[in-house]
Design an enzyme around this catalytic site. Structure first.
Site: not given
Length: 391
Positions: A276, A302
Site C-alpha cells: 500500500d 496496481e
C-alpha cells in the site's frame, strides 16, 4: 408596529434555531461550523441579557451583552475564514475588537452618548459582514456550484449596507436614540432588517456546509481513497469526455497505461502494508508530476492510466518515462518498485476502448522486454513500437 422587545424575541428564536441547525452538523467535522454554532449561541445569550436588562444590573444587561455581540460577530468571520482554510484573524483585528469594546464602555459610562455608541458598533458590524462576504467571494472554489456561496455573500453585503446606514444615521445626527430599546420608527426599522439578516446568514452557512459534505461524497464516489487517483468509472467517464472535446477541436490526445512490476512479489516479500505504501508513493509522485489538465486514474489493483490532452504520443512517451525516472530517483523507502507502461495516441474519431486496448498491448510488450520501461505503440499498428528504456 412591532415593539423592539417583540423584534428581539424573534431574533432570539432565530439565533437559537440557527445554533441548533448548525449544531446538528458538528459531527460532520466541517471547518468553521463549530465557530458559527458558537457565535449564534453567544448571540442568543446576549439577546437574553438585553431582554432582561430591566431585571439585571445595567452592566450585565448592556455592557456585557454588547461585548458578547462583538465576540459573536467576530466568531462568524473567523468561521468563514476557517471554512476556506485561511488564517482566522489578524492581530490588528483582535486589537480592533478590544478597542471597539473600550469605546463602547467609554460612551456608556464615562461620557454617555448612545448615538456615538450605536455608530461605532454598527461600523464594526459593517466591517465584519463585509469581510465575511469578501472572504466567501474571494475563496469560493471555482469547481463547485456557486449558488450557496453567492447567497451568503449577498446576505453579508446587505448586512454591511444596513449597518453602514445605521452608523451614518446616528453618527451624523440624522436621528437620535434615547435608549437601546427605543421604539422610534427608525430604530425599529433597523432592528427589523437586522433581525432578518440572522436567518439569511445562518441559511447561507448551512448551505456552505452541505456543499462541503456533497463535495466529500462526490470525492468518495470518484476518487480512490488509498492513492488519490480517479476510480476506474470516473476516469473512463472524464477521459471519454476529454477525448470527445479534443477531437472536436482537432487537438491530439495520448494515453498511457502503467502497471507496477512484480507487485505480487512486493506484497509477498514486504507485506501488504508495504505494498500500500508503494501504491501511495507511486500515485503521489504521479500527481505531483502531472500537468494541469492531465487525468490520472486507477484502473484496478496496481494498474493505472494517464490521459494526456493536447499531447502527441512521442511527448507522452517522454512524460511517462520522466515519471519512471522520477520514481527511480526517489524510491519508496524500504519498498523498492518499478513500473512498466504502454503509450498510444488517439486517431481521428477513435474511442477510448480501442486506444486502451492498444496501450495495454504495448504495456505487455514492455513487460516482455524485461519491465521497468515504457513502450509506445503506433496508432497504426503494433509493429511500429518504440521503447524508452531504463537509464
Amino acid at each position: 408596529m412591532p415593539s423592539t422587545v417583540a423584534l428581539l424575541s424573534i431574533a432570539l428564536m432565530s439565533c437559537v434555531m440557527s445554533a441548533a441547525v448548525l449544531g446538528s452538523l458538528l459531527r460532520a467535522d466541517v471547518r468553521g461550523v463549530a465557530r458559527w454554532c458558537t457565535a449564534y449561541g453567544i448571540f442568543s445569550v446576549g439577546i437574553v441579557l438585553i431582554l432582561a436588562s430591566s431585571r439585571v444590573s445595567p452592566w450585565l444587561g448592556v455592557a456585557f451583552s454588547h461585548g458578547l455581540f462583538l465576540v459573536a460577530s467576530f466568531a462568524i468571520l473567523q468561521g468563514a475564514r476557517e471554512f476556506f482554510g485561511r488564517p482566522k484573524a489578524m492581530v490588528s483585528e483582535y486589537a480592533a475588537v478590544i478597542g471597539v469594546y473600550a469605546v463602547l464602555l467609554y460612551f456608556s459610562y464615562v461620557k454617555p452618548n448612545l448615538d456615538a455608541s450605536v455608530a461605532v458598533s454598527s461600523g464594526y458590524f459593517a466591517y465584519v459582514r463585509g469581510a465575511v462576504g469578501w472572504t466567501v467571494l474571494r475563496h469560493r472554489p471555482r469547481q463547485r456550484p456557486a449558488y450557496s456561496y453567492y447567497f451568503l455573500a449577498i446576505a453579508s453585503f446587505v448586512g454591511t449596507a444596513l449597518h453602514i446606514a445605521r452608523s451614518a444615521a446616528y453618527g451624523l445626527g440624522f436621528d437620535h436614540q434615547a435608549a437601546f430599546l427605543d421604539p422610534s420608527p427608525l430604530n425599529i426599522a433597523f432592528l427589523g432588517l437586522g433581525i432578518l439578516s440572522f436567518p439569511f446568514m445562518s441559511i447561507g452557512m448551512v448551505m456552505l456546509a452541505h456543499d462541503r459534505l456533497a463535495e466529500r461524497m462526490e470525492r468518495l464516489a470518484t476518487v480512490d481513497e488509498l492513492t488519490g487517483a480517479l476510480i476506474r468509472r470516473a476516469f473512463m467517464e472524464r477521459a471519454a469526455a476529454a477525448v470527445t472535446t479534443a477531437q472536436a477541436h482537432g487537438a491530439p490526445v495520448a494515453l498511457a497505461i502503467l502497471d507496477l512490476d512484480n507487485f505480487k512479489a512486493v506484497n509477498d516479500h514486504y507485506g501488504h502494508a508495504a505494498g500500500d505504501c508503494a501504491l501511495e508513493h507511486f500515485a503521489s509522485t504521479v500527481l505531483q508530476t502531472l500537468r494541469p489538465g492531465d487525468l490520472f486514474g486507477r484502473l484496478g489493483g496496481e494498474e493505472f492510466a494517464i490521459l494526456f490532452p493536447a499531447t502527441r504520443e512521442a511527448e507522452a512517451l517522454q512524460l511517462t518515462n520522466g515519471l519512471r525516472m522520477a520514481i527511480a530517483a526517489r524510491p519508496c523507502g524500504q519498498t523498492p518498485y518499478t513500473f512498466s507502461a504502454g503509450v498510444d495516441e488517439f486517431g481521428p474519431g477513435e474511442k477510448l476502448a480501442r486506444v486502451l486496448a492498444r496501450a495495454d498491448a504495448a504495456l505487455y510488450t514492455a513487460k516482455a522486454l524485461g519491465r521497468d520501461c515504457v513502450v509506445m505503440a503506433s496508432s497504426h499498428g503494433e509493429s511500429d513500437e518504440q521503447l524508452a528504456q531504463p537509464g
